[in-house]
Design an enzyme around this catalytic site. Structure first.
Site, PDB file in Angstrom:
ATOM      1  CG  LEU A   1      -7.009 -25.590  10.699  1.00 27.07           C
ATOM      2  CD1 LEU A   1      -7.750 -25.458   9.366  1.00 27.07           C
ATOM      3  CD2 LEU A   1      -7.781 -26.498  11.638  1.00 27.07           C
TER       4      LEU A   1
ATOM      5  CB  CYS B   1       5.819 -12.527  -3.433  1.00 22.28           C
ATOM      6  SG  CYS B   1       4.418 -13.661  -3.586  1.00 22.28           S
TER       7      CYS B   1
END
Length: 460
Positions: free
Chosen positions: A253, A424
Site C-alpha cells: 500500500l 525495541c
C-alpha cells in the site's frame, strides 16, 4: 521474569492516582511552587521511585547528578528543564514519557534500552503514608510543569482498518523517505527480522540468511507462483525470483516502496518474472489473478488488526492452491511483564506515533484465526532473539548516520525513530515482544500438505 504487583499494591497505586486527582482539585488555586520546592520534590520523588539496580545516571536541569548504583552506567537520563518530570507524571505513563522525549523535555544519552526497562525494575514497597507523599510531590511538579504542546502525529480518517484508513496508516510510516530507510537498513532494504545462525553475521548477511530461510520453509520450486503480501522494497521478491526461479506478485500500500521496489526489479532484469502492484491484501485475487502455489507475509500482519484477522486469513486461503503453503512472519505480544500495572501503561504510544492502528496479537490468537480459516498449522518458530539483534543493528546504524537522518526527517521524527528502535532492542531481549514465523498449509483434496517428514532440509 518480573511479576505483576499484588492486589494490595495495586490498590495502593490506585489510591496514589486518586490522591493526585484529589490534590489537583484542592491545589488548583494555589500559587505555583518555587524552584526550590520543585527541586526538592523532584529529588524526593526520584529517590523513591528510581530502582536501586538501574543502569543509568540521572542529570537534573541544574547539573545535580544522581549516579547509577551500577558502574559504569549504560545510559544517562537528562531532565532538560525543571518542568520535565511534571510533564512525565501524567497518565498513561508510556504516552506521557514518549511525548516528553519527542518534545525534548529530556534526553537519553547512550543505550536507550537501559532506560526503557524502568518499568520492569519498579519494585517500590508502598505504604499509605508513602503514597500520600508521592501524590503531593507529583502534584507539586505537575502544577509547575504547566501545559505542553502535543507532538505532531498521524491524522487518519475513516473507520479503523478500512481500506482507505489502512492506506493512510501505511503512508504515514513507510512513505517517510526511501533515502531515510537506506541510512540504516541493509543493502536489500529488508525491514523485518533478520536471521543470525551464529549471531556473528553482519546485517547484510543475516538478512540474506532470512530470505533463504523463508524460501526453504516454503519449499519453493522453479516455476511456482509466489504471492508476497506486503512486499516492501522488493527484497524477498527479487531474491526468490533470482535464487529459486519463481514467478512473484508483490503487493503493497506504500507508493514510495512500490516506486523503489520496481526500480530494483528493473535493475535486476526481472520485469518478466516479478510483478509489483499497489494493492490491498483483501484484493490479492482482483482482476482475474490466478491462485498461487506459495504465499509469504513478512512483517505485514501487524497492520491488519484483530477484527480483520479472519478476513486476512480467508483472503490468503482463497489465494492459495490446494497443497500450497503460507509463511506468516509477525511480531506478537510477548510474555515479559513489567511491575508497573497496565492501567498506568496504555500501550498507545507506538499505535499513535509509530505504527498508527497497528495491533500485536498473541501467537495463539493469530493461529486460531488461521485455523478458523481452515489453514493447517505445520510449524511455529519464535525468533525474538534474532529480532533483538536485528533492531540493535538498525539502531546503531541510525546513530551512526544521525546528522543525515536529522536532515531527512527533522528533529521530532528522528527522535521518534531513535526511541522506537532503541526501546525495541530491550523489549525483544526481555520477551515483551516476540517474532513468530508460522508455516501454514492448505491441504489438497487427499489432505496432503506436501511437506517432508523431517525439517532437516531447512538446515542443510
Amino acid at each position: 521474569m518480573s511479576t505483576s504487583p499484588s492486589s494490595g499494591r495495586r490498590a495502593l497505586l490506585t489510591a496514589a492516582g486518586l490522591g493526585v486527582a484529589a490534590l489537583a482539585a484542592r491545589q488548583a488555586t494555589r500559587p505555583a511552587p518555587s524552584e526550590a520546592e520543585v527541586r526538592a520534590a523532584t529529588l524526593r520523588l526520584l529517590g523513591l521511585v528510581l530502582p536501586e539496580g538501574r543502569a543509568f545516571d540521572v542529570l537534573l536541569w541544574d547539573s545535580t547528578a544522581l549516579p547509577a548504583p551500577r558502574t559504569p552506567a549504560r545510559a544517562r537520563l537528562v531532565l532538560n528543564t525543571s518542568q520535565a518530570l511534571g510533564r512525565m507524571l501524567r497518565l498513561p505513563l508510556d504516552l506521557a514519557l514518549g511525548e516528553g522525549y519527542l518534545r525534548g523535555d529530556f534526553e537519553i544519552e547512550g543505550e536507550i534500552g537501559a532506560v526503557a526497562g524502568l518499568a520492569d525494575d519498579f519494585d517500590l514497597a508502598l505504604s499509605p503514608g508513602l503514597v500520600a507523599m508521592l501524590a503531593r510531590d507529583a502534584q507539586t511538579l505537575r502544577r509547575h510543569s504547566g501545559g505542553a504542546p502535543a507532538p505532531v502525529t498521524a491524522s487518519l480518517e475513516g473507520p479503523q482498518h478500512s481500506r482507505e484508513r489502512d492506506r493512510q496508516a501505511i503512508t504515514y510510516h513507510y512513505d517517510v523517505s526511501n533515502d531515510f530507510y537506506k541510512l540504516w537498513l541493509d543493502r536489500r532494504m529488508v525491514y523485518s527480522c533478520a536471521y543470525f545462525p551464529t549471531g556473528r553475521e553482519s546485517l547484510d548477511e543475516a538478512q540474506e540468511a532470512k530470505l533463504e530461510y523463508i524460501c526453504r520453509k516454503l519449499r519453493l520450486q522453479p516455476g511456482e507462483r509466489l504471492l508476497d503480501i506486503g512486499c516492501g522494497w522488493g527484497g524477498l521478491a527479487i531474491y526468490a525470483a533470482q535464487r529459486y526461479g519463481v514467478q512473484v506478485l508483490g503487493v503493497t500500500l506504500s507508493e514510495a516502496q512500490l516506486h523503489e521496489a520496481r526500480a530494483r526489479v528493473s535493475a535486476a532484469g526481472l520485469e518478466g518474472q516479478v510483478s509489483l502492484d499497489l494493492r490491498d491484501y483483501r484484493d490479492v485475487l482482483a482482476g482475474g489473478t490466478e491462485a498461487f502455489d506459495k504465499i509469504a507475509s513478512i512483517g505485514m500482519a501487524e497492520h491488519v488488526g484483530r477484527k480483520n484477522m479472519p478476513t486476512y486469513f480467508r483472503a490468503a486461503y482463497a489465494a492459495l492452491k490446494p497443497g500450497g503453503l503460507m509463511l506468516n512472519h509477525a511480531i506478537a505480544d510477548g510474555i515479559g511483564q513489567a511491575r508497573v500495572p497496565m492501567w498506568l501503561q496504555s500501550g498507545n504510544f507506538a499505535r499513535k506515533y509509530v505504527f498508527p492502528d497497528g495491533e500485536l496479537l498473541p501467537v495463539w490468537e493469530t493461529l486460531q484465526h488461521a485455523s478458523d480459516a481452515l489453514f493447517e498449522v505445520r510449524d511455529v518458530e519464535n525468533l525474538r532473539e534474532h529480532y533483538a539483534l536485528t533492531v540493535g543493528h538498525w539502531s546503531a546504524n541510525l546513530e551512526a548516520r544521525r546528522e543525515e537522518a536529522l536532515t531527512a526527517l527533522g528533529e521530532q521524527r528522528f527522535r521518534l525513530w531513535r526511541l522506537y528502535l532503541g526501546a525495541c532492542v530491550y523489549y525483544f531481549q526481555k520477551g515483551h515482544l516476540s517474532l513468530f514465523q508460522s508455516l501454514l498449509a492448505k491441504p489438497d483434496a487427499d489432505r496432503r500438505a506436501h511437506l517432508p517428514l523431517s525439517r532437516t532440509d531447512l538446515y542443510r
